[in-house]
Design a protein around this motif. Structure first.
Motif, short mmCIF file in Angstrom:
data_model
loop_
_atom_site.label_atom_id
_atom_site.label_comp_id
_atom_site.label_asym_id
_atom_site.label_seq_id
_atom_site.Cartn_x
_atom_site.Cartn_y
_atom_site.Cartn_z
N ASP A 170 -27.70 5.74 34.15
CA ASP A 170 -27.27 5.13 32.89
C ASP A 170 -25.85 5.52 32.48
O ASP A 170 -25.14 4.72 31.85
CB ASP A 170 -28.23 5.51 31.77
N HIS A 171 -25.45 6.74 32.80
CA HIS A 171 -24.20 7.28 32.26
C HIS A 171 -23.32 7.91 33.34
O HIS A 171 -22.37 8.62 33.01
CB HIS A 171 -24.50 8.32 31.18
N GLY A 172 -23.61 7.66 34.61
CA GLY A 172 -22.87 8.30 35.69
C GLY A 172 -21.61 7.54 36.08
O GLY A 172 -21.52 6.32 35.92
N ARG A 173 -20.65 8.29 36.61
CA ARG A 173 -19.41 7.71 37.12
C ARG A 173 -19.07 8.39 38.45
O ARG A 173 -19.07 9.62 38.53
CB ARG A 173 -18.26 7.91 36.14
N PRO A 174 -18.82 7.59 39.50
CA PRO A 174 -18.48 8.21 40.79
C PRO A 174 -17.19 9.02 40.69
O PRO A 174 -16.19 8.57 40.13
CB PRO A 174 -18.31 7.00 41.72
N VAL A 175 -17.21 10.22 41.22
CA VAL A 175 -16.03 11.07 41.34
C VAL A 175 -15.99 11.59 42.78
O VAL A 175 -16.91 11.34 43.57
CB VAL A 175 -16.05 12.23 40.33
N ARG A 176 -14.95 12.31 43.11
CA ARG A 176 -14.77 12.75 44.50
C ARG A 176 -15.94 13.61 44.96
O ARG A 176 -16.40 13.50 46.11
CB ARG A 176 -13.45 13.54 44.62
N GLU A 177 -16.47 14.46 44.07
CA GLU A 177 -17.53 15.38 44.47
C GLU A 177 -18.91 14.75 44.46
O GLU A 177 -19.86 15.32 45.02
CB GLU A 177 -17.54 16.60 43.54
N GLY A 178 -19.06 13.61 43.78
CA GLY A 178 -20.39 13.01 43.68
C GLY A 178 -20.46 12.04 42.50
O GLY A 178 -19.62 11.16 42.36
N ILE A 179 -21.43 12.24 41.64
CA ILE A 179 -21.59 11.40 40.44
C ILE A 179 -21.59 12.30 39.22
O ILE A 179 -22.42 13.22 39.10
CB ILE A 179 -22.91 10.60 40.50
N ARG A 180 -20.65 12.07 38.32
CA ARG A 180 -20.56 12.88 37.10
C ARG A 180 -21.25 12.15 35.96
O ARG A 180 -21.01 10.96 35.71
CB ARG A 180 -19.11 13.15 36.72
N ILE A 181 -22.14 12.85 35.27
CA ILE A 181 -22.82 12.30 34.10
C ILE A 181 -21.88 12.40 32.91
O ILE A 181 -21.55 13.50 32.46
CB ILE A 181 -24.14 13.05 33.84
N GLU A 182 -21.45 11.26 32.40
CA GLU A 182 -20.42 11.22 31.37
C GLU A 182 -21.03 11.40 29.97
O GLU A 182 -20.85 10.57 29.09
CB GLU A 182 -19.64 9.91 31.44
N LEU A 183 -21.76 12.48 29.82
CA LEU A 183 -22.32 12.86 28.52
C LEU A 183 -22.00 14.33 28.29
O LEU A 183 -22.25 15.17 29.16
CB LEU A 183 -23.84 12.66 28.49
N ASP A 184 -21.48 14.63 27.12
CA ASP A 184 -21.15 16.00 26.76
C ASP A 184 -22.40 16.62 26.14
O ASP A 184 -22.52 16.73 24.92
CB ASP A 184 -19.97 16.01 25.79
N LEU A 185 -23.34 17.02 27.01
CA LEU A 185 -24.64 17.48 26.53
C LEU A 185 -24.66 18.99 26.35
O LEU A 185 -24.18 19.74 27.20
CB LEU A 185 -25.74 17.10 27.53
N SER A 186 -25.26 19.43 25.27
CA SER A 186 -25.54 20.85 25.10
C SER A 186 -26.77 21.20 25.94
O SER A 186 -27.54 20.32 26.36
CB SER A 186 -25.80 21.18 23.63
N GLN A 187 -26.97 22.48 26.17
CA GLN A 187 -28.16 22.93 26.91
C GLN A 187 -29.43 22.53 26.16
O GLN A 187 -30.43 22.16 26.77
CB GLN A 187 -28.10 24.44 27.12
N ARG A 188 -29.39 22.60 24.84
CA ARG A 188 -30.56 22.23 24.04
C ARG A 188 -30.88 20.75 24.18
O ARG A 188 -32.05 20.36 24.33
CB ARG A 188 -30.31 22.57 22.58
N GLU A 189 -29.84 19.90 24.17
CA GLU A 189 -30.07 18.46 24.28
C GLU A 189 -30.63 18.10 25.65
O GLU A 189 -31.55 17.27 25.76
CB GLU A 189 -28.76 17.71 24.03
N LEU A 190 -30.09 18.70 26.70
CA LEU A 190 -30.59 18.41 28.04
C LEU A 190 -32.04 18.86 28.18
O LEU A 190 -32.87 18.14 28.76
CB LEU A 190 -29.71 19.09 29.09
N ALA A 191 -32.36 20.04 27.66
CA ALA A 191 -33.73 20.52 27.72
C ALA A 191 -34.68 19.60 26.95
O ALA A 191 -35.79 19.30 27.41
CB ALA A 191 -33.82 21.94 27.18
N ALA A 192 -34.24 19.12 25.79
CA ALA A 192 -35.06 18.21 25.00
C ALA A 192 -35.26 16.89 25.72
O ALA A 192 -36.32 16.26 25.60
CB ALA A 192 -34.43 17.99 23.63
N TYR A 193 -34.25 16.45 26.47
CA TYR A 193 -34.39 15.21 27.24
C TYR A 193 -35.37 15.41 28.40
O TYR A 193 -36.14 14.49 28.73
CB TYR A 193 -33.02 14.78 27.78
N CYS A 194 -35.36 16.58 29.01
CA CYS A 194 -36.30 16.87 30.10
C CYS A 194 -37.70 17.18 29.57
O CYS A 194 -38.67 17.12 30.34
CB CYS A 194 -35.81 18.07 30.91
#
Length: 233
Positions: free
Chosen positions: A166-190
């Motif tokens: 949904d929010h990824g963008r290809p970069v040289r190393e792979g795919i970067r998730i273009e969301l500035d997520l806090s650890q709390r937000e990512l945990a809540a999403y998981c």
């Protein structure tokens, strides 16, 4: 580009109104209002009247809910060109989740009565609304399934792959998730404790499957994460 021009462009690219002609978009502009929302502001809460929907012109919105015990669940992130609030528009019932600006946002807001009148005149837009709601229902079903049937590793991997889709963008190393997520937000999403998610991410960083770029994650070895996600144990 002036403000109305940016709104017109956002509507033309939106998941709901992108099927309209330029004249139809201009008519739709007359019904709505442009609202600026600072980062961190709650736009609506679960239980509020469902009397409007919004198209995101700029910024990002977090959709989530909090249980009676105070546990937060993040359901979705809404980006420019996407809409939120459609469900309450159709059934007129109270909001079923909270919407919060995670960045400074500019929204184009439409009242329920105007949207319903517009849908009657443009049934093709009504079909798009149904399509968007079906897509989000499938996503919620996946998240419920993950929470009840999958172990931590596959659960976190599937969450990261959803975010990358949904929010990824290809970069040289792979795919970067273009969301500035806090650890709390990512945990809540998981749907997991922050400590558990951090431990899993640290393990994958050491294994070279992902890396961090500030507060953004880069999926370095997507195939490996896909294999982990497919293992429901």
């Amino acid at each position: 580009m002036d403000k109305l021009g940016r709104v017109r462009e956002a509507l033309a690219d939106s998941d709901l109104f992108g099927c309209l002609t330029e004249d139809e978009i201009d008519r739709l502009l007359a019904f709505g209002t442009i609202v600026k929302v600072p980062a961190g502001k709650v736009i609506f809460q679960k239980g509020d009247p469902g009397d409007s929907l919004a198209v995101v012109i700029s910024g990002r919105i977090r959709i989530g809910t909090v249980s009676a015990e105070g546990r937060e669940a993040v359901l979705n992130f809404i980006e420019p060109g996407e809409t939120f609030g459609e469900m309450a528009i159709l059934d007129g019932k109270p909001r079923c989740a909270d919407a919060t600006a995670i960045e400074p946002c500019e929204l184009f807001c439409l009242r329920r009565r105007d949207v319903l009148a517009f849908l009657e005149a443009h049934p093709e837009v009504a079909l798009r609304v149904i399509g968007v709601l079906c897509q989000r229902l499938r996503r919620t079903t996946e998240m419920v399934e993950d929470a009840n049937l999958r172990a931590m590793g596959p659960r976190v991997a599937r969450a990261l792959l959803r975010l990358a889709a949904d929010h990824g963008r290809p970069v040289r190393e792979g795919i970067r998730i273009e969301l500035d997520l806090s650890q709390r937000e990512l945990a809540a999403y998981c749907g997991l404790a922050r400590e558990n998610v951090n431990r899993q991410l640290s393990s994958w960083r050491e294994a070279g499957l992902l890396r961090t770029d500030g507060r953004r994650l880069v999926l370095v070895d997507r195939p490996a994460l896909e294999r982990i996600a497919a293992d429901g144990r």
